[in-house]
Enzyme design. Sequence first.
Site, mmCIF file in Angstrom:
data_model
loop_
_atom_site.group_PDB
_atom_site.id
_atom_site.type_symbol
_atom_site.label_atom_id
_atom_site.label_comp_id
_atom_site.label_asym_id
_atom_site.label_seq_id
_atom_site.Cartn_x
_atom_site.Cartn_y
_atom_site.Cartn_z
ATOM 1 N N ILE A 91 4.447 3.651 8.038
ATOM 2 C CA ILE A 91 4.188 2.586 8.996
ATOM 3 C C ILE A 91 2.939 2.877 9.824
ATOM 4 O O ILE A 91 2.644 4.028 10.153
ATOM 5 C CB ILE A 91 5.407 2.370 9.922
ATOM 6 C CG1 ILE A 91 5.263 1.073 10.721
ATOM 7 C CG2 ILE A 91 5.617 3.573 10.845
ATOM 8 C CD1 ILE A 91 6.551 0.641 11.414
ATOM 9 N N THR A 92 2.197 1.814 10.146
ATOM 10 C CA THR A 92 1.062 1.945 11.050
ATOM 11 C C THR A 92 0.908 0.654 11.838
ATOM 12 O O THR A 92 1.656 -0.312 11.637
ATOM 13 C CB THR A 92 -0.240 2.295 10.307
ATOM 14 O OG1 THR A 92 -1.229 2.713 11.271
ATOM 15 C CG2 THR A 92 -0.785 1.111 9.521
ATOM 16 N N ARG A 104 0.837 -1.207 0.000
ATOM 17 C CA ARG A 104 0.000 0.000 0.000
ATOM 18 C C ARG A 104 0.868 1.252 0.000
ATOM 19 O O ARG A 104 2.062 1.204 0.295
ATOM 20 C CB ARG A 104 -0.918 0.014 1.228
ATOM 21 C CG ARG A 104 -0.168 0.060 2.532
ATOM 22 C CD ARG A 104 -1.036 0.398 3.729
ATOM 23 N NE ARG A 104 -0.288 0.227 4.972
ATOM 24 C CZ ARG A 104 0.591 1.077 5.455
ATOM 25 N NH1 ARG A 104 0.872 2.185 4.794
ATOM 26 N NH2 ARG A 104 1.210 0.836 6.598
ATOM 27 N N CYS A 147 2.468 6.688 10.625
ATOM 28 C CA CYS A 147 2.384 7.328 9.304
ATOM 29 C C CYS A 147 3.616 8.178 9.006
ATOM 30 O O CYS A 147 3.559 9.098 8.170
ATOM 31 C CB CYS A 147 1.116 8.166 9.198
ATOM 32 S SG CYS A 147 -0.385 7.243 9.592
ATOM 33 N N GLY A 184 -4.600 4.198 3.539
ATOM 34 C CA GLY A 184 -3.537 3.829 2.608
ATOM 35 C C GLY A 184 -4.117 3.016 1.469
ATOM 36 O O GLY A 184 -4.921 2.111 1.702
#
Length: 227
Positions: free
Chosen positions: A75-76, A71, A170, A141
């Site tokens: 980072i999440t 995606r 993010c 995303g």
Amino acid sequence: MTNNVIIRQLGIQAYQLVLVAMQRFTERRKANTIDEIWLVQHPPVFTQGNASESEYLLLIPGDIPVVQSDRGGKITYHGPGQQVMYVMLDLRRRNLLVRDLITILEKTVITTLYKFAITTAYSKKDAPGVYVGDDKICSIGLRIRKGCSLHGLALNIAMDLSPFLLINPCGEVGLRMTQLSRLSPVVYNTTDVVKVLLEVFLSLLGGTNTGAIKTWHYNDYLNNSES
């Protein structure tokens, strides 16, 4: 056909399995394939988007896996109590640009939160997602392949937010995450929220549910036939 949508309830599924299934569904799409929306929660997992870099992971994540995703974004974290909605849409057929879909997803969350008495949610032009005050409550995303979208949004409802402290969510240094249960005096769960979320999204999209919410089986995406 253009506005039809199949809704699938996945329950709790490992991120890696759903990622592969999304990719295979998209690869096998034909011009007349009906769009799908997948509703899911994931066991604890960090996911890194195409724009993610190693410095966004601040500390060793312990038992929480870190998975590379295709995606967009950085980072999440996903975990139980967070409602994820993946949108597999033929954007060309719906005459939508990527920015149009992002705006629809943001408006979906803002309107949903408003219905739960959170009236100050907003979006930012240069940072996809939804915020309340200085905190972020929803991450977005997407990936576009052959003119079709995959991935979607993750709305924090009633979850353990502490894993977000291990990352720069993010890619934003110092960004704090929040959730519906922290902002509302009324206790809500994902079941309460998902019905409203789905209704608002379909209304903004102009989509028509093809019928009852359907179940989802990973093995359906391993064979050679279209799901």
